[in-house]
Structures are given as C-alpha cells and as structure tokens.
Design a protein around this motif. Structure first.
Motif, short mmCIF file in Angstrom:
data_model
loop_
_atom_site.label_atom_id
_atom_site.label_comp_id
_atom_site.label_asym_id
_atom_site.label_seq_id
_atom_site.Cartn_x
_atom_site.Cartn_y
_atom_site.Cartn_z
N ILE A 1 0.78 -1.15 -0.11
CA ILE A 1 0.05 -0.12 -0.06
C ILE A 1 0.86 1.30 0.03
O ILE A 1 1.78 1.42 0.82
CB ILE A 1 -1.10 0.00 1.33
N VAL A 2 0.49 2.21 -0.96
CA VAL A 2 1.35 3.31 -0.97
C VAL A 2 0.59 4.35 -0.65
O VAL A 2 -0.51 4.65 -1.02
CB VAL A 2 1.93 3.64 -2.37
N SER A 3 1.09 5.49 0.11
CA SER A 3 0.63 6.73 0.25
C SER A 3 1.18 7.96 -0.32
O SER A 3 2.51 8.19 -0.10
CB SER A 3 0.42 7.04 1.89
N GLU A 4 0.60 8.79 -1.20
CA GLU A 4 1.37 9.78 -2.09
C GLU A 4 0.15 10.57 -2.42
O GLU A 4 -0.77 10.19 -3.16
CB GLU A 4 1.98 8.95 -3.37
N ALA B 1 -6.95 13.21 0.77
CA ALA B 1 -8.42 13.12 0.57
C ALA B 1 -8.92 11.82 1.10
O ALA B 1 -10.11 11.57 1.11
CB ALA B 1 -8.54 13.14 -1.14
N GLU B 2 -8.10 10.86 1.48
CA GLU B 2 -8.64 9.58 1.99
C GLU B 2 -8.14 9.44 3.09
O GLU B 2 -7.00 9.91 3.79
CB GLU B 2 -8.19 8.34 1.05
N ASP B 3 -8.75 8.29 4.01
CA ASP B 3 -8.33 8.02 5.38
C ASP B 3 -7.34 6.83 5.31
O ASP B 3 -7.84 5.73 5.38
CB ASP B 3 -9.63 7.66 6.19
N LEU B 4 -6.02 7.08 5.37
CA LEU B 4 -5.14 6.13 5.27
C LEU B 4 -5.00 5.27 6.30
O LEU B 4 -5.08 3.70 6.17
CB LEU B 4 -3.83 6.85 4.82
N ALA C 1 2.16 -1.77 -6.48
CA ALA C 1 1.48 -1.69 -5.58
C ALA C 1 0.23 -1.88 -5.73
O ALA C 1 -0.66 -1.75 -6.67
CB ALA C 1 1.36 0.04 -5.04
N ASP C 2 -0.64 -2.49 -4.58
CA ASP C 2 -2.04 -2.89 -4.85
C ASP C 2 -2.94 -1.78 -4.46
O ASP C 2 -3.98 -1.79 -5.24
CB ASP C 2 -2.32 -4.02 -3.48
N LEU C 3 -2.67 -0.71 -3.70
CA LEU C 3 -3.50 0.41 -3.46
C LEU C 3 -2.48 1.60 -3.40
O LEU C 3 -1.29 1.49 -2.73
CB LEU C 3 -4.21 0.26 -2.07
N ALA C 4 -2.85 2.56 -3.98
CA ALA C 4 -2.24 3.99 -3.94
C ALA C 4 -3.12 5.00 -3.52
O ALA C 4 -4.20 5.20 -4.08
CB ALA C 4 -1.57 4.23 -5.35
N VAL C 5 -2.77 5.43 -2.19
CA VAL C 5 -3.88 6.16 -1.35
C VAL C 5 -3.38 7.70 -1.47
O VAL C 5 -2.23 8.18 -1.26
CB VAL C 5 -3.92 5.82 0.08
#
Length: 345
Positions: free
Chosen positions: A194-197, A219-222, A211-215
């Motif tokens: 999971i990536v936060s960017e 704007a999103e609740d990591l 990455a399975d998810l790129a958050v």
C-alpha cells in the motif's frame, strides 16, 4: 571539461572547469549517465550540509567509461564501469564490525569528492583498492546501471527493517525511492503493498510498479484503509520514503503490534520528529533507520538490474544533456518526473 558547479546554496551553473588531475592509482572515467537523487536537490537547496564543499560538483548515481589510470587494478580504456560512491576506510571500528556504510572515515563521491554532473570524474585510488569499481554486466545500459546506487540503498533499508514473504508493507511517499521500495518489496514476496502519495502521477507510477493500493492521504483516510486491508491489525512493515518528519509518528500508527518501521528517508538538518513512545513501548514496534549502502549491496543491485528480473526502464522518465543540468534538477524537484537522467551527448 564542462560541469555543473555548485558555488553556494541555490547557485549552480554550467561551467568550464579544469579536467581532474590523477594521482597515482586513480581512475579517470567519462560519465555516460548520471541520475538525480533527492539528496542532490537537498544539497542544492542548502538543506543538507554534511560533507558538502563550495565549489563542488554533485552527482553520485552514475556509470561511465574508463579513460585513463587504473592499470594496477586491471582496468583499461574503453571499459564500461559503474561505481559505488561510498568509499569506506576498511579499518575503523564500524568497518571492522561489518557496517562499512557507517564508516567513521567515510568519503563519498558527490560529497567530499567531486561527483558525476560533469564530463569526467576522478575515482580515487582508495576506491579502486577497496573494490568500489564494478564492470558493467554485458548488455546493461549506462542509465539503468546508474540506478544501482539507489536500489542498493533500498536493499540496505529493507534488510534492516525486514521485508518477508507474506508481509503487508506500507510505503509513505512514491518518489523514486518509494517506487524502488515497492518493487523490492514485491520482489521479496510481500503479500500486499500500500502506498501513500498525494501526487497523482506518482500514485499511478506506484500502481504500475506493483502497489495494490495507492492512497491520496490528503483526500482519503489512510489509517482506516490500512486497517481494512489488514483485518484491523495494521501493517507488518511501514517505510517512510520521504523526508517529512511528521510521517515518522504517522508510521507508528499504521504498524501492527510487533510491526516494523523504517525511517528510511533522510531528513533535513535541524528537523525534528514527534514520536509516540508509548506506541513503540506497548505495541512492541521496532523502529530502525537506514543510511547508505555497502559494496556488497551495490553489487547485488547491479546484478539484479542486469538480470532483467527487476524492471527499472519505466522509472527513467526524463533525460537531459549535461548542459541542461539546471533544467534537470528543476524537473526532479518539481515532482513531474520519477527519475531524471543526465546523459553524455
């Protein structure tokens, strides 16, 4: 020769400078490709000062062609080489104990020693004697070889924190280093990445890298997403891949009990981070740093890229000539690129 010369923070120019003078045992290399590191930007902006001189030439991720010198080490003109830029002394207490990346007498190309944003670079005799020069594997291009240095640093970081088959890994930041962390975690068998960017272009690059998810953390609740993806437990590994001090505490909140956190990115001089020490204590979270690389890790990275099993072509999104050094640095800083290469004309 021509070079990008840093004369003060925020002052870099494309100038003519004397060709490097070789001492006995030195090696002269014509730079064929150099890539821009985030640390180069920090030095340019005056946010990193350790080992920095004025005037100096930056650039520590590079590959090139032997021009002269190095006969004692078996090198000859025309050979394609890649160089591990961190030259350890080999005899201090840290080197003797096996962590040469923390050498007490470390000399680094692009820091204490003039770097690769130039037509030619001098590799000191000590670098040859310590085995910092590697022949390019057949078929490997110079620009891809230049990425051995950042990949080696990422290998060091993941060895320190431990990334194992089946792990859920969260990477905070998907600049070039974050992308390499995604790729290496996948290569190591991570079950979920999971990536936060906040940058949409880099989120897409993270997805393309595996990455399975790129958050988007703006704007999103990591934390909620990580909990949802881990049955409410949190991530096995959280890697801080961008030098934002506040992310250190965020990382602790994303880790599961007995999870592992890597403060991989370098932080600018004087910056401090707040840490929830109770989270470390009661949740038994392991927190580790990671600095630099060893020659063994550099060799591993070079072989991994050359094998074709670790794709890096897609990371080289922008290419410039040496005369365009200022534009290359600006592009790397603006976040519109993944990896910027400066190529021999």
């Amino acid at each position: 020769m021509k070079a990008g010369v840093l004369t003060a923070p925020n002052v870099l120019s494309f100038d003519t400078v004397p060709d490097p003078e070789l001492a006995p045992g030195d090696l002269l290399v014509r730079v064929k490709a150099a890539t821009v590191c985030g640390t180069d930007i920090r030095i340019f902006r005056g946010r990193k000062t350790m080992g920095v001189r004025y005037p100096s030439i930056l650039g520590h991720e590079f590959a090139g062609e032997v021009v002269a010198g190095g006969k004692a080490g078996g090198w000859s003109p025309g050979q394609a080489v890649c160089v591990c830029p961190a030259i350890a002394c080999g005899h201090c207490q840290h080197c003797v104990r096996g962590y040469e990346n923390l050498c007490q007498n470390l000399q680094a190309i692009g820091y204490e020693i003039d770097g690769a944003f130039a037509e030619y670079i001098r590799i000191p005799a000590a670098g040859l004697a310590r085995g910092n020069v590697f022949a390019l594997p057949e078929g490997l291009t110079y620009d891809k070889a230049a990425l051995a240095e950042p990949l080696a640093c990422v290998i060091n970081g993941q060895e320190r924190v431990g990334v194992y088959r089946g792990d859920t890994v969260v990477v905070l930041g998907s600049g070039p280093i974050g992308i390499l962390h995604v790729k290496l975690a996948r290569h190591s068998g991570a079950h979920k990445v999971i990536v936060s960017e906040p940058n949409p272009l880099r989120r897409e690059a993270a997805r393309a890298a595996g990455a399975d998810l790129a958050v988007d953390p703006t704007a999103e609740d990591l934390p909620a997403i990580v909990r949802d993806q881990t049955d409410g437990l949190g991530a096995d590994v959280v890697i801080v891949a961008i030098g934002v001090p506040a992310l250190a505490d965020d990382a602790l909140a994303l880790a599961r009990h007995r999870g592992r956190v890597s403060l991989f990115a370098g932080f600018s001089a004087g910056e401090k981070a707040q840490l929830d020490v109770n989270a470390i204590h009661y949740n038994e979270v392991m927190v580790t740093g990671a600095f630099g690389l060893t020659r063994l890790q550099f060799e591993q990275a070079l072989k991994l890229i050359a094998s074709g099993r670790f794709e890096v072509d897609s990371m080289l999104t922008h290419r410039f000539g040496l005369a365009e050094i200022s534009a290359a640095l600006a592009t790397a800083e603006q976040g519109s690129a993944i990896k910027v290469a400066i190529l021999d004309a």
